[in-house]
Design a protein around this motif. Structure first.
Motif, PDB file in Angstrom:
ATOM      1  N   ARG A   1      53.660  56.764 -29.596  1.00 30.35           N
ATOM      2  CA  ARG A   1      52.282  57.061 -29.999  1.00 30.35           C
ATOM      3  C   ARG A   1      51.725  55.937 -30.866  1.00 30.35           C
ATOM      4  NH1 ARG A   1      50.214  62.005 -29.598  1.00 30.35           N
ATOM      5  NH2 ARG A   1      49.262  61.900 -31.660  1.00 30.35           N
ATOM      6  N   SER A   2      51.846  54.707 -30.370  1.00 33.31           N
ATOM      7  CA  SER A   2      51.507  53.539 -31.187  1.00 33.31           C
ATOM      8  C   SER A   2      50.076  53.046 -31.023  1.00 33.31           C
ATOM      9  CB  SER A   2      52.481  52.401 -30.919  1.00 33.31           C
ATOM     10  OG  SER A   2      52.423  52.012 -29.573  1.00 33.31           O
TER      11      SER A   2
ATOM     12  N   GLU B   1      43.878  59.057 -25.586  1.00 35.55           N
ATOM     13  CA  GLU B   1      45.276  59.494 -25.472  1.00 35.55           C
ATOM     14  C   GLU B   1      46.188  58.516 -26.205  1.00 35.55           C
ATOM     15  OE1 GLU B   1      46.362  62.290 -23.902  1.00 35.55           O
ATOM     16  OE2 GLU B   1      44.267  62.777 -23.505  1.00 35.55           O
ATOM     17  N   TRP B   2      47.167  59.041 -26.935  1.00 36.80           N
ATOM     18  CA  TRP B   2      48.139  58.195 -27.615  1.00 36.80           C
ATOM     19  C   TRP B   2      49.194  57.738 -26.621  1.00 36.80           C
ATOM     20  CZ3 TRP B   2      47.506  55.977 -32.105  1.00 36.80           C
ATOM     21  CH2 TRP B   2      46.554  56.507 -32.972  1.00 36.80           C
ATOM     22  N   GLU B   3      49.509  56.457 -26.683  1.00 33.65           N
ATOM     23  CA  GLU B   3      50.433  55.835 -25.730  1.00 33.65           C
ATOM     24  C   GLU B   3      51.630  55.220 -26.457  1.00 33.65           C
ATOM     25  OE1 GLU B   3      49.963  55.627 -22.395  1.00 33.65           O
ATOM     26  OE2 GLU B   3      47.897  56.337 -22.259  1.00 33.65           O
ATOM     27  N   ASP B   4      52.763  55.210 -25.785  1.00 35.37           N
ATOM     28  CA  ASP B   4      53.950  54.519 -26.287  1.00 35.37           C
ATOM     29  C   ASP B   4      53.914  53.071 -25.823  1.00 35.37           C
ATOM     30  OD1 ASP B   4      54.692  57.037 -27.116  1.00 35.37           O
ATOM     31  OD2 ASP B   4      56.541  57.112 -25.948  1.00 35.37           O
ATOM     32  N   MET B   5      54.513  52.203 -26.620  1.00 35.24           N
ATOM     33  CA  MET B   5      54.582  50.783 -26.296  1.00 35.24           C
ATOM     34  C   MET B   5      56.045  50.368 -26.195  1.00 35.24           C
ATOM     35  SD  MET B   5      52.533  48.211 -25.784  1.00 35.24           S
ATOM     36  CE  MET B   5      51.022  48.514 -26.664  1.00 35.24           C
ATOM     37  N   LEU B   6      56.349  49.569 -25.171  1.00 37.58           N
ATOM     38  CA  LEU B   6      57.690  49.012 -25.000  1.00 37.58           C
ATOM     39  C   LEU B   6      57.655  47.546 -25.405  1.00 37.58           C
ATOM     40  CD1 LEU B   6      58.594  50.501 -21.502  1.00 37.58           C
ATOM     41  CD2 LEU B   6      59.091  51.444 -23.770  1.00 37.58           C
TER      42      LEU B   6
END
Length: 173
Positions: A152-153, A159-164
């Motif tokens: 949730r970055s 919408e909150w998104e994850d980052m790789l």
């Protein structure tokens, strides 16, 4: 066959058209540029900033052109850190109509050659949204390995998104 060209004033018309034509496509996938970027003088200011950053070895922006010379994308080595790190961050964007043709994969390969060759960098980092399978595949194909994830970055379309997080080291390092 693709080629990379440092951003310059002579690219103004092509770059403005590229950014305007692909604005909605990019903004649906990554955080939007400020609205002022698209106003009169915005792209010109961005080119001037790119030239200053290149002269200071703080960042290197390239346009990706196909064999016919058409602008198909952009690729950047930003946040260059020399002392202690010898690293930078990779970013790229490919025109909507050019997606799926292998341009990102080839452009990343070409810019890594520059990063590890003439620029003498040792480490290149990259980020990809967790749901962006295409970018993840491009990075992995070019030898990047995942080293982290932030949950949730950032927010995209509410919408909150994850980052790789990925890294690639210079050959032999």
């Amino acid at each position: 066959m693709l080629s990379l060209h440092p951003v310059s004033e002579r690219d103004l018309a092509d770059l403005r058209r590229f950014e305007l034509d692909n604005r909605a496509f990019f903004e649906a996938r990554i955080n939007a540029r400020p609205a002022s970027y698209y106003n009169e003088g915005g792209v010109e200011a961005a080119i001037a900033t790119a030239r200053r950053e290149a002269d200071a070895d703080a960042g290197h922006q390239f346009l990706i052109r196909d064999a016919a010379g058409a602008l198909v994308g952009r690729i950047n080595l930003s946040q260059v850190k020399r002392r202690h790190y010898h690293s930078c961050e990779l970013g790229y964007r490919i025109a909507e109509r050019e997606n799926g043709k292998g341009h990102a994969r080839e452009a990343v390969r070409l810019v890594l050659d520059k990063a590890f060759g003439e620029l003498g960098l040792i480490r290149v980092e990259a980020k990809a949204r967790a749901g962006n399978a295409g970018s993840i595949k491009v990075l992995q194909h070019n030898g990047f390995t995942e080293f982290g994830r932030s949950t949730r970055s950032f927010q995209l379309d509410g919408e909150w998104e994850d980052m790789l997080y990925f890294e690639r080291r210079a050959p032999g390092r």
